[in-house]
Design a protein around this motif. Sequence first.
Motif, PDB file in Angstrom:
ATOM      1  N   LYS A  70       0.822  -1.219   0.000  1.00  0.00           N
ATOM      2  CA  LYS A  70       0.000   0.000   0.000  1.00  0.00           C
ATOM      3  C   LYS A  70       0.855   1.267   0.000  1.00  0.00           C
ATOM      4  O   LYS A  70       0.328   2.376  -0.083  1.00  0.00           O
ATOM      5  CB  LYS A  70      -0.908   0.003   1.239  1.00  0.00           C
ATOM      6  N   THR A  71       2.154   1.141   0.130  1.00  0.00           N
ATOM      7  CA  THR A  71       3.016   2.331   0.107  1.00  0.00           C
ATOM      8  C   THR A  71       2.886   3.007  -1.256  1.00  0.00           C
ATOM      9  O   THR A  71       2.912   2.344  -2.295  1.00  0.00           O
ATOM     10  CB  THR A  71       4.489   1.935   0.374  1.00  0.00           C
ATOM     11  N   ASN A  72       2.735   4.331  -1.221  1.00  0.00           N
ATOM     12  CA  ASN A  72       2.568   5.098  -2.450  1.00  0.00           C
ATOM     13  C   ASN A  72       3.818   4.963  -3.341  1.00  0.00           C
ATOM     14  O   ASN A  72       4.931   5.232  -2.879  1.00  0.00           O
ATOM     15  CB  ASN A  72       2.365   6.572  -2.049  1.00  0.00           C
ATOM     16  N   PRO A  73       3.640   4.570  -4.616  1.00  0.00           N
ATOM     17  CA  PRO A  73       4.804   4.468  -5.513  1.00  0.00           C
ATOM     18  C   PRO A  73       5.600   5.768  -5.587  1.00  0.00           C
ATOM     19  O   PRO A  73       6.799   5.760  -5.852  1.00  0.00           O
ATOM     20  CB  PRO A  73       4.186   4.140  -6.870  1.00  0.00           C
ATOM     21  N   GLU A  74       4.931   6.913  -5.311  1.00  0.00           N
ATOM     22  CA  GLU A  74       5.654   8.192  -5.352  1.00  0.00           C
ATOM     23  C   GLU A  74       6.720   8.273  -4.264  1.00  0.00           C
ATOM     24  O   GLU A  74       7.703   8.997  -4.403  1.00  0.00           O
ATOM     25  CB  GLU A  74       4.681   9.360  -5.216  1.00  0.00           C
ATOM     26  N   GLY A 183      12.013   8.732 -18.822  1.00  0.00           N
ATOM     27  CA  GLY A 183      13.444   9.020 -18.914  1.00  0.00           C
ATOM     28  C   GLY A 183      14.085   9.230 -17.553  1.00  0.00           C
ATOM     29  O   GLY A 183      15.306   9.259 -17.439  1.00  0.00           O
ATOM     30  N   VAL A 184      13.277   9.381 -16.496  1.00  0.00           N
ATOM     31  CA  VAL A 184      13.847   9.603 -15.163  1.00  0.00           C
ATOM     32  C   VAL A 184      13.921   8.308 -14.361  1.00  0.00           C
ATOM     33  O   VAL A 184      14.977   7.928 -13.864  1.00  0.00           O
ATOM     34  CB  VAL A 184      13.050  10.686 -14.395  1.00  0.00           C
ATOM     35  N   CYS A 185      12.781   7.582 -14.258  1.00  0.00           N
ATOM     36  CA  CYS A 185      12.809   6.411 -13.371  1.00  0.00           C
ATOM     37  C   CYS A 185      12.704   5.079 -14.117  1.00  0.00           C
ATOM     38  O   CYS A 185      12.822   4.029 -13.504  1.00  0.00           O
ATOM     39  CB  CYS A 185      11.704   6.514 -12.313  1.00  0.00           C
ATOM     40  N   GLY A 186      12.432   5.125 -15.438  1.00  0.00           N
ATOM     41  CA  GLY A 186      12.387   3.866 -16.184  1.00  0.00           C
ATOM     42  C   GLY A 186      11.030   3.198 -16.169  1.00  0.00           C
ATOM     43  O   GLY A 186      10.859   2.112 -16.733  1.00  0.00           O
ATOM     44  N   TYR A 187      10.020   3.837 -15.549  1.00  0.00           N
ATOM     45  CA  TYR A 187       8.669   3.264 -15.546  1.00  0.00           C
ATOM     46  C   TYR A 187       8.191   3.083 -16.988  1.00  0.00           C
ATOM     47  O   TYR A 187       8.392   3.959 -17.827  1.00  0.00           O
ATOM     48  CB  TYR A 187       7.711   4.194 -14.788  1.00  0.00           C
ATOM     49  N   ASP A 196      -2.454  14.664 -20.382  1.00  0.00           N
ATOM     50  CA  ASP A 196      -2.083  15.141 -19.041  1.00  0.00           C
ATOM     51  C   ASP A 196      -1.315  14.058 -18.254  1.00  0.00           C
ATOM     52  O   ASP A 196      -1.255  14.096 -17.038  1.00  0.00           O
ATOM     53  CB  ASP A 196      -3.344  15.535 -18.268  1.00  0.00           C
ATOM     54  N   PHE A 197      -0.728  13.117 -18.974  1.00  0.00           N
ATOM     55  CA  PHE A 197      -0.089  11.976 -18.310  1.00  0.00           C
ATOM     56  C   PHE A 197       1.099  12.414 -17.446  1.00  0.00           C
ATOM     57  O   PHE A 197       1.905  13.238 -17.853  1.00  0.00           O
ATOM     58  CB  PHE A 197       0.384  10.970 -19.360  1.00  0.00           C
ATOM     59  N   LYS A 198       1.173  11.826 -16.254  1.00  0.00           N
ATOM     60  CA  LYS A 198       2.333  12.023 -15.382  1.00  0.00           C
ATOM     61  C   LYS A 198       2.820  10.654 -14.938  1.00  0.00           C
ATOM     62  O   LYS A 198       2.019   9.754 -14.713  1.00  0.00           O
ATOM     63  CB  LYS A 198       1.942  12.835 -14.131  1.00  0.00           C
ATOM     64  N   CYS A 199       4.121  10.502 -14.799  1.00  0.00           N
ATOM     65  CA  CYS A 199       4.664   9.221 -14.359  1.00  0.00           C
ATOM     66  C   CYS A 199       4.126   8.889 -12.965  1.00  0.00           C
ATOM     67  O   CYS A 199       4.275   9.700 -12.048  1.00  0.00           O
ATOM     68  CB  CYS A 199       6.195   9.280 -14.340  1.00  0.00           C
ATOM     69  N   PRO A 200       3.497   7.719 -12.779  1.00  0.00           N
ATOM     70  CA  PRO A 200       2.936   7.390 -11.465  1.00  0.00           C
ATOM     71  C   PRO A 200       4.015   7.125 -10.410  1.00  0.00           C
ATOM     72  O   PRO A 200       3.715   7.080  -9.222  1.00  0.00           O
ATOM     73  CB  PRO A 200       2.113   6.130 -11.732  1.00  0.00           C
ATOM     74  N   ILE A 201       5.253   6.943 -10.831  1.00  0.00           N
ATOM     75  CA  ILE A 201       6.325   6.702  -9.856  1.00  0.00           C
ATOM     76  C   ILE A 201       6.989   8.021  -9.479  1.00  0.00           C
ATOM     77  O   ILE A 201       7.064   8.365  -8.301  1.00  0.00           O
ATOM     78  CB  ILE A 201       7.410   5.738 -10.417  1.00  0.00           C
ATOM     79  N   CYS A 202       7.477   8.771 -10.490  1.00  0.00           N
ATOM     80  CA  CYS A 202       8.283   9.950 -10.134  1.00  0.00           C
ATOM     81  C   CYS A 202       7.641  11.271 -10.531  1.00  0.00           C
ATOM     82  O   CYS A 202       8.264  12.319 -10.396  1.00  0.00           O
ATOM     83  CB  CYS A 202       9.690   9.823 -10.717  1.00  0.00           C
TER      84      CYS A 202
END
Length: 212
Positions: A70-74, A183-187, A196-202
């Motif tokens: 449940k930890t937020n991927p962010e 290009g930042v985290c490889g997701y 409006d897409f944003k990387c769900p990880i970073c």
Amino acid sequence: MDKRVLWKLSYGLYAIGVSDQGRACGCIVNTVMQVTSDSPAVTVCLNKNNYTTQLLQKTGVFTVSILSEKTNPETIGALGFASGRDTHKFMDVPFRLVEGLPVVEDAVCGGMLCRVTSITDVGTHLLFVGKVVDAFAGETDAPPMTYEYYHKVVKGSAPKNAPTYRGQEEQTAPSEEPVYVCGVCGYEHQGELPEDFKCPICRQPREVFRKK
Ligand SMILES: Cc1cc2nc3c(=O)[nH]c(=O)nc-3n(C[C@H](O)[C@H](O)[C@H](O)COP(=O)(O)O)c2cc1C
């Protein structure tokens, strides 16, 4: 050697917390392992280039936060890809201080406070052994996040500093749909990217994604 055999090893996902003269620092690792039980000790393997490594060599004390499903991927994005040398990584990560060190408060299974008892040079990384001096339950009953869950369900990746880094091309199976890579985290995102897409990880915008 068939290196894919090594992919069968299993791991959890953790946040290591250290102090930079009172400022909360640390990073994501998958390499925490309990190595003794009578006087409990754990190991953690840290890249020599990580700021966390530098601080831990200096201070000799660290925390381990056991991340859950449940930890937020962010939280993983904030602590696992940027360096504490350049940014205040804990700015948007909920945490509390234990003896001046950060313990994540984002659906973690538990935390530990550890004192370094030995450091072994293993080439690119340093292997720290830490005596567990305190341990505290977390705020969730969710299962601990495994490295496999992070890759397969969260669809996250690991940067080159992770000891178990596999290389971009080896991380996902081929697919019919276009795949875009952050290009930042490889997701990796399968299918076209919404406006409006944003990387769900970073949290990086769609502009940093490139087609695989
Ligand atoms: C899933 C995952 C697992 C990681 N595992 C490790 C690890 O075991 N050891 C390590 O040194 N870095 C690992 N990293 C990379 C560090 O978290 C990353 O290099 C971080 O930016 C270092 O930050 P620092 O310079 O502030 O210490 C991992 C990252 C991710 C996302």
